[in-house]
Scaffold this active site. Structure first.
Site, short mmCIF file in Angstrom:
data_model
loop_
_atom_site.label_atom_id
_atom_site.label_comp_id
_atom_site.label_asym_id
_atom_site.label_seq_id
_atom_site.Cartn_x
_atom_site.Cartn_y
_atom_site.Cartn_z
N GLY A 11 31.25 42.14 31.44
CA GLY A 11 31.66 41.49 30.19
C GLY A 11 32.27 42.50 29.24
O GLY A 11 31.74 43.59 29.09
N ARG A 72 34.80 41.04 37.30
CA ARG A 72 33.58 41.10 38.10
C ARG A 72 34.05 41.09 39.55
O ARG A 72 34.98 40.38 39.88
CB ARG A 72 32.66 39.94 37.77
CG ARG A 72 32.12 40.04 36.32
CD ARG A 72 31.00 39.09 36.05
NE ARG A 72 30.31 39.41 34.82
CZ ARG A 72 30.63 38.90 33.62
NH1 ARG A 72 31.60 38.03 33.50
NH2 ARG A 72 29.95 39.26 32.55
N GLY A 102 28.11 47.11 31.46
CA GLY A 102 26.69 46.79 31.30
C GLY A 102 25.84 47.28 32.47
O GLY A 102 26.29 48.11 33.28
N ASP A 103 24.65 46.72 32.60
CA ASP A 103 23.72 47.24 33.62
C ASP A 103 24.26 47.07 35.03
O ASP A 103 24.09 47.95 35.88
CB ASP A 103 22.32 46.61 33.47
CG ASP A 103 22.32 45.09 33.54
OD1 ASP A 103 23.40 44.47 33.47
OD2 ASP A 103 21.22 44.51 33.68
N THR A 125 28.01 46.66 26.31
CA THR A 125 27.61 45.26 26.45
C THR A 125 27.08 44.76 25.11
O THR A 125 26.22 45.42 24.52
CB THR A 125 26.53 45.05 27.54
OG1 THR A 125 25.91 43.77 27.31
CG2 THR A 125 25.45 46.10 27.54
N ILE A 126 27.57 43.61 24.67
CA ILE A 126 27.09 43.10 23.38
C ILE A 126 25.62 42.71 23.45
O ILE A 126 24.96 42.62 22.43
CB ILE A 126 27.95 41.92 22.87
CG1 ILE A 126 27.79 40.69 23.77
CG2 ILE A 126 29.39 42.31 22.70
CD1 ILE A 126 28.18 39.40 23.06
N ASP A 127 25.11 42.45 24.66
CA ASP A 127 23.71 42.00 24.79
C ASP A 127 22.70 43.07 24.37
O ASP A 127 21.57 42.75 24.02
CB ASP A 127 23.40 41.60 26.24
CG ASP A 127 24.05 40.27 26.62
OD1 ASP A 127 24.81 39.73 25.80
OD2 ASP A 127 23.78 39.80 27.74
N ASP A 129 21.10 45.14 26.24
CA ASP A 129 19.93 44.91 27.09
C ASP A 129 19.52 46.11 27.94
O ASP A 129 18.87 45.95 28.97
CB ASP A 129 20.17 43.68 27.99
CG ASP A 129 21.44 43.80 28.82
OD1 ASP A 129 22.18 44.79 28.65
OD2 ASP A 129 21.70 42.91 29.64
N GLY A 170 23.07 36.40 24.98
CA GLY A 170 21.88 37.14 25.37
C GLY A 170 21.17 36.37 26.46
O GLY A 170 20.36 35.50 26.18
N ARG A 171 21.54 36.70 27.70
CA ARG A 171 21.00 35.94 28.83
C ARG A 171 19.52 36.23 29.04
O ARG A 171 18.73 35.35 29.32
CB ARG A 171 21.75 36.30 30.11
CG ARG A 171 22.94 35.42 30.34
CD ARG A 171 23.73 35.91 31.53
NE ARG A 171 24.28 37.24 31.28
CZ ARG A 171 25.05 37.90 32.13
NH1 ARG A 171 25.32 37.37 33.29
NH2 ARG A 171 25.54 39.08 31.84
N LYS A 213 13.55 24.33 -0.45
CA LYS A 213 14.64 25.04 0.25
C LYS A 213 15.68 24.05 0.72
O LYS A 213 15.34 23.00 1.29
CB LYS A 213 14.05 25.75 1.48
CG LYS A 213 13.79 27.20 1.23
CD LYS A 213 13.39 27.88 2.50
CE LYS A 213 14.58 28.66 3.04
NZ LYS A 213 14.18 29.59 4.07
P1 ADP Z 1 27.74 43.95 33.40
O1 ADP Z 1 28.23 45.26 33.82
O2 ADP Z 1 28.32 43.50 32.09
O3 ADP Z 1 26.22 43.85 33.47
P2 ADP Z 1 27.91 42.43 35.90
O4 ADP Z 1 26.44 42.39 36.11
O5 ADP Z 1 28.69 41.21 36.17
O6 ADP Z 1 28.30 42.85 34.41
O7 ADP Z 1 28.47 43.62 36.80
C1 ADP Z 1 29.83 43.95 36.79
C2 ADP Z 1 30.26 44.34 38.18
O8 ADP Z 1 29.54 45.49 38.59
C3 ADP Z 1 29.96 43.30 39.27
O9 ADP Z 1 30.95 42.31 39.34
C4 ADP Z 1 29.96 44.16 40.50
O10 ADP Z 1 31.26 44.45 40.95
C5 ADP Z 1 29.33 45.46 39.99
N1 ADP Z 1 27.90 45.46 40.30
C6 ADP Z 1 26.92 44.80 39.66
N2 ADP Z 1 25.71 45.02 40.23
C7 ADP Z 1 25.94 45.83 41.28
C8 ADP Z 1 25.11 46.44 42.28
N3 ADP Z 1 23.79 46.26 42.31
N4 ADP Z 1 25.72 47.22 43.21
C9 ADP Z 1 27.04 47.42 43.19
N5 ADP Z 1 27.87 46.90 42.27
C10 ADP Z 1 27.35 46.13 41.32
O1 F6P Z 2 26.65 40.12 29.43
C1 F6P Z 2 27.28 39.79 28.24
C2 F6P Z 2 27.47 38.30 28.13
O2 F6P Z 2 28.21 38.17 26.97
C3 F6P Z 2 26.23 37.41 28.12
O3 F6P Z 2 25.53 37.38 26.93
C4 F6P Z 2 26.80 36.09 28.51
O4 F6P Z 2 25.85 35.23 29.06
C5 F6P Z 2 27.79 36.48 29.52
O5 F6P Z 2 28.22 37.78 29.21
C6 F6P Z 2 28.95 35.55 29.63
O6 F6P Z 2 29.90 36.16 30.44
P1 F6P Z 2 31.23 35.50 30.98
O7 F6P Z 2 31.55 34.35 30.11
O8 F6P Z 2 32.22 36.60 30.93
O9 F6P Z 2 30.91 35.11 32.37
#
Ligand code: ADP
Ligand code: F6P
Length: 319
Positions: A11, A72, A102-103, A125-127, A129, A170-171, A213
């Site tokens: 994201g 993604r 993000g993570d 990541t705006i979350d 997290d 915020g999932r 209020k």
């Molecule tokens: P964010 O980085 O915002 O948390 P995602 O969880 O969608 O978003 O992860 C972004 C991309 O990172 C995924 O589409 C994938 O290509 C890669 N990714 C996520 N998790 C893994 C993982 N466990 N191993 C390898 N690549 C990953």
């Molecule tokens: O991980 C950030 C986030 O903004 C979450 O809070 C939300 O659920 C998600 O991404 C939505 O992502 P998208 O609409 O890009 O699939």
């Protein structure tokens, strides 16, 4: 001379551009060649590379989104996909990579480390997290956007004497709801980390009404359920007209705040510095106002905790 790659993934978050700029400018300052990789890991696998120069990152420090775009990638999650990515990086002679995301993106960075590509993570990541860092890039801008929106909603809430429930992103993490609830003076804050009691929420609304209020604001994180459903229950139980607003992707855009631009610049410059020192497998962050670098495995194993001191304070201030 080293060659560094940079990509944004997952994201998007306001401040990613300031981070890209800082990677490119600090790498060039240290006589490195830099490639921008478009569309995250998807672009990495498909060799969507462009060599960056000082002008490539001009006029972006203040812009939302990411000029490298993001994606993604299911393919990158597979060993095959990761091998393809490594082959492409080897062909371009890229010695080190900065991954801003993000993570999930940072977990992907660790996979590259494991197969021999020195990679450093930068949290975007705006979350907000990620437990290992107090702030991720984009969070501050997002909460300012939400606070601006809820100030407007408060006006109409008072005019009509309604309850307004605002669903924010915020999932799994309630940080946006928590901080905006405190900053916006919400009556209740509903987050995924803490089960909520609808009767408590309603009691607060009725107590507020009884002492005159006019407005009632409730902040709810998307991961805690549906604001529309909660609005229905509140209307039934309090006999007060209730509206739900889902803020959605407005929270992901907009010009980054000064805080996010500064954070992005510092974190990204640190990531380049680490690569130049032959470090890898780390992700950068900010803890107690210090820029830190933590092993990715350790950083991702830390479970995000809701800041209970802030949560309790918000509860006290909204009695
Ligand atoms: P964010 O980085 O915002 O948390 P995602 O969880 O969608 O978003 O992860 C972004 C991309 O990172 C995924 O589409 C994938 O290509 C890669 N990714 C996520 N998790 C893994 C993982 N466990 N191993 C390898 N690549 C990953
Ligand atoms: O991980 C950030 C986030 O903004 C979450 O809070 C939300 O659920 C998600 O991404 C939505 O992502 P998208 O609409 O890009 O699939």
């Amino acid at each position: 001379m080293k060659t560094i790659g940079v990509l944004t993934s997952g994201g998007d978050a306001p401040g990613m551009n300031a981070a890209i700029r800082a990677v490119v400018r600090s790498a060039i300052y240290h006589n490195c060649k830099v490639y921008g990789i478009e569309q995250g890991y998807e672009g990495l696998i498909n060799a969507k590379f462009k060599e960056m120069n000082l002008s490539s990152v001009a006029d972006i420090v203040h812009r939302g989104g990411t000029v490298l775009r993001t994606a993604r990638s299911e393919e990158f999650k597979t060993e095959e996909g990761q091998k393809k990515a490594k082959n492409v990086l080897d062909v371009f002679g890229i010695d080190g990579l900065v991954v801003i995301g993000g993570d999930g993106s940072i977990a992907g960075a660790q996979k590259l480390n494991e197969i021999g590509i020195a990679t450093i993570g930068v949290p975007g990541t705006i979350d907000n997290d990620l437990e290992y860092t107090d702030y991720a890039i984009g969070f501050d801008t997002a909460i300012n956007t939400v606070v601006d929106a809820i100030s407007k909603i408060r006006d109409t809430s008072s005019s009509h004497g309604r309850v307004n429930i605002v669903e924010v992103m915020g999932r799994h993490c309630g940080d946006i709801a928590l901080y905006c609830g405190l900053a916006g003076g919400a009556e209740s804050i509903i987050v995924p980390e803490i089960p909520h009691d609808i009767d408590d929420v309603c009691r607060k609304i009725i107590r507020g009404k009884n002492r005159g209020k006019l407005h009632s604001l409730i902040l709810m994180a998307e991961g805690a359920g549906s604001a529309v459903e909660v609005a229905k229950k509140i209307e039934e139980k309090t006999s007060t007209e209730t509206r739900a607003t889902i803020l959605g992707h407005i929270q992901r855009g907009g010009n980054p705040t000064a805080f996010d631009r500064i954070l992005s610049s510092k974190l990204a410059a640190k990531a380049v510095e680490l690569l130049l020192d032959d470090r890898k497998g780390l992700t950068v962050g900010i803890k107690c106002n210090e820029i830190v670098a933590v092993e990715i495995e350790k950083a991702l194993s830390m479970e995000k905790q809701l800041d209970m001191v802030t949560y309790d304070l918000a509860g006290i201030l909204s009695i």
